[in-house]
Design a protein around this motif. Structure first.
Motif, PDB file in Angstrom:
ATOM      1  N   SER A   4       0.859  -1.190   0.000  1.00 55.05           N
ATOM      2  CA  SER A   4       0.000   0.000   0.000  1.00 55.05           C
ATOM      3  C   SER A   4       0.895   1.240   0.000  1.00 55.05           C
ATOM      4  O   SER A   4       2.104   1.158   0.257  1.00 55.05           O
ATOM      5  CB  SER A   4      -0.875   0.003   1.259  1.00 55.05           C
ATOM      6  N   ASP A   5       0.296   2.378  -0.264  1.00 54.96           N
ATOM      7  CA  ASP A   5       1.036   3.636  -0.205  1.00 54.96           C
ATOM      8  C   ASP A   5       1.615   3.849   1.193  1.00 54.96           C
ATOM      9  O   ASP A   5       2.755   4.309   1.338  1.00 54.96           O
ATOM     10  CB  ASP A   5       0.136   4.816  -0.580  1.00 54.96           C
ATOM     11  N   GLU A   6       0.833   3.504   2.205  1.00 52.05           N
ATOM     12  CA  GLU A   6       1.290   3.674   3.584  1.00 52.05           C
ATOM     13  C   GLU A   6       2.503   2.783   3.872  1.00 52.05           C
ATOM     14  O   GLU A   6       3.461   3.219   4.516  1.00 52.05           O
ATOM     15  CB  GLU A   6       0.154   3.353   4.576  1.00 52.05           C
TER      16      GLU A   6
ATOM     17  N   GLY B  44       9.260   3.669  -1.137  1.00 49.05           N
ATOM     18  CA  GLY B  44       8.907   4.684  -2.126  1.00 49.05           C
ATOM     19  C   GLY B  44      10.048   5.662  -2.338  1.00 49.05           C
ATOM     20  O   GLY B  44      10.320   6.086  -3.470  1.00 49.05           O
ATOM     21  N   GLY B  45      10.728   6.019  -1.276  1.00 49.62           N
ATOM     22  CA  GLY B  45      11.862   6.924  -1.374  1.00 49.62           C
ATOM     23  C   GLY B  45      13.035   6.311  -2.112  1.00 49.62           C
ATOM     24  O   GLY B  45      13.755   7.012  -2.840  1.00 49.62           O
TER      25      GLY B  45
ATOM     26  N   ALA C 184       4.930  13.896   0.169  1.00 51.82           N
ATOM     27  CA  ALA C 184       3.542  13.943   0.635  1.00 51.82           C
ATOM     28  C   ALA C 184       2.623  13.989  -0.576  1.00 51.82           C
ATOM     29  O   ALA C 184       2.895  14.696  -1.550  1.00 51.82           O
ATOM     30  CB  ALA C 184       3.327  15.166   1.517  1.00 51.82           C
ATOM     31  N   GLY C 185       1.577  13.215  -0.535  1.00 49.29           N
ATOM     32  CA  GLY C 185       0.607  13.185  -1.626  1.00 49.29           C
ATOM     33  C   GLY C 185       0.970  12.244  -2.760  1.00 49.29           C
ATOM     34  O   GLY C 185       0.127  11.946  -3.604  1.00 49.29           O
TER      35      GLY C 185
ATOM     36  N   MET D 146       5.539   6.653  -7.809  1.00 51.06           N
ATOM     37  CA  MET D 146       6.968   6.366  -7.655  1.00 51.06           C
ATOM     38  C   MET D 146       7.408   5.307  -8.675  1.00 51.06           C
ATOM     39  O   MET D 146       8.479   5.427  -9.279  1.00 51.06           O
ATOM     40  CB  MET D 146       7.281   5.883  -6.239  1.00 51.06           C
ATOM     41  N   ILE D 147       6.566   4.299  -8.867  1.00 53.58           N
ATOM     42  CA  ILE D 147       6.886   3.243  -9.831  1.00 53.58           C
ATOM     43  C   ILE D 147       6.912   3.810 -11.253  1.00 53.58           C
ATOM     44  O   ILE D 147       7.826   3.514 -12.031  1.00 53.58           O
ATOM     45  CB  ILE D 147       5.886   2.071  -9.711  1.00 53.58           C
TER      46      ILE D 147
END
Length: 160
Positions: free
Chosen positions: A26-28, A42-43, A81-82, A88-89
Motif C-alpha cells: 500500500s502507499d502507507e 517509495g523513497g 507527501a501526496g 513512484m513506480i
C-alpha cells in the motif's frame, strides 16, 4: 550477446528486483521506515530514478549536463507527501526507459571529466561505459536495502 545487451540486461534485472520488492504494498507501507535508517521503499524508488537521470545526464553531456538535474539532497530518499506508490513506480520506470535508450545510442568509450566534488579525484574522467556500470551497482545496492526494508515490513523476501 553484445556489450550493450549485457548492460541492458543487468540494468533491467536489478531494476526488476527493486520493483518486485514493492509489489503488493500500500502507499502507507511504501512510506514506512521500519529499520534503523530513514529509508522507505517509495523513497528508494525516487532516489534511484533521480540517480539514473543525473548520471545519464552526465553520460550524455558531462558535468554540465549533470548539473541540469535537480537533486534534493535533503529529502531525496523520502516519498513526497501526496505521492502514491504508483507515482513512484511510474517515475522509476520512466527513468529506466530513458537510461536504456541511452545505453543503445551513446558511445560507450566517450568520457567526461567528473564534476568537482570532494568524493571524486580531481581531474578524473569516467567513460559512458563506467557510468552504466556505476548505475548497475547503485541499483543493486538499493535493491538490497529495499529487500531488508520489505522483510521488516511483512516478512517477504525478494532475494533470498
Amino acid at each position: 550477446m553484445t556489450e550493450r545487451a549485457d548492460l541492458l540486461a543487468s540494468l533491467q534485472r536489478h531494476r526488476g528486483f527493486l520493483l518486485f520488492t514493492v509489489r503488493g504494498l500500500s502507499d502507507e507501507q511504501a512510506r514506512l521506515t521500519p529499520t534503523a535508517s530513514a529509508l522507505c521503499l517509495g523513497g528508494l524508488l525516487r532516489h534511484v530514478a533521480t540517480t539514473e537521470r543525473s548520471w545519464c545526464a552526465f553520460a550524455a553531456g558531462g558535468a554540465e549536463g549533470m548539473s541540469q538535474v535537480e537533486v534534493d539532497w535533503a529529502t531525496g530518499f523520502a516519498m513526497p507527501a501526496g505521492a502514491t506508490l504508483a507515482d513512484m513506480i511510474a517515475d522509476f520506470e520512466a527513468a529506466g526507459a530513458d537510461t536504456d535508450a541511452l545505453v543503445e545510442k551513446l558511445d560507450l568509450d566517450a568520457a567526461h571529466e567528473l564534476p568537482k566534488a570532494p568524493w571524486f579525484e580531481p581531474g578524473a574522467s569516467w567513460s559512458v561505459r563506467r557510468v552504466f556500470l556505476h548505475l548497475i551497482a547503485e541499483i543493486s545496492q538499493h535493491a538490497g536495502h529495499a529487500d531488508i526494508i520489505r522483510e521488516t515490513i511483512d516478512g517477504q523476501k525478494t532475494m533470498g
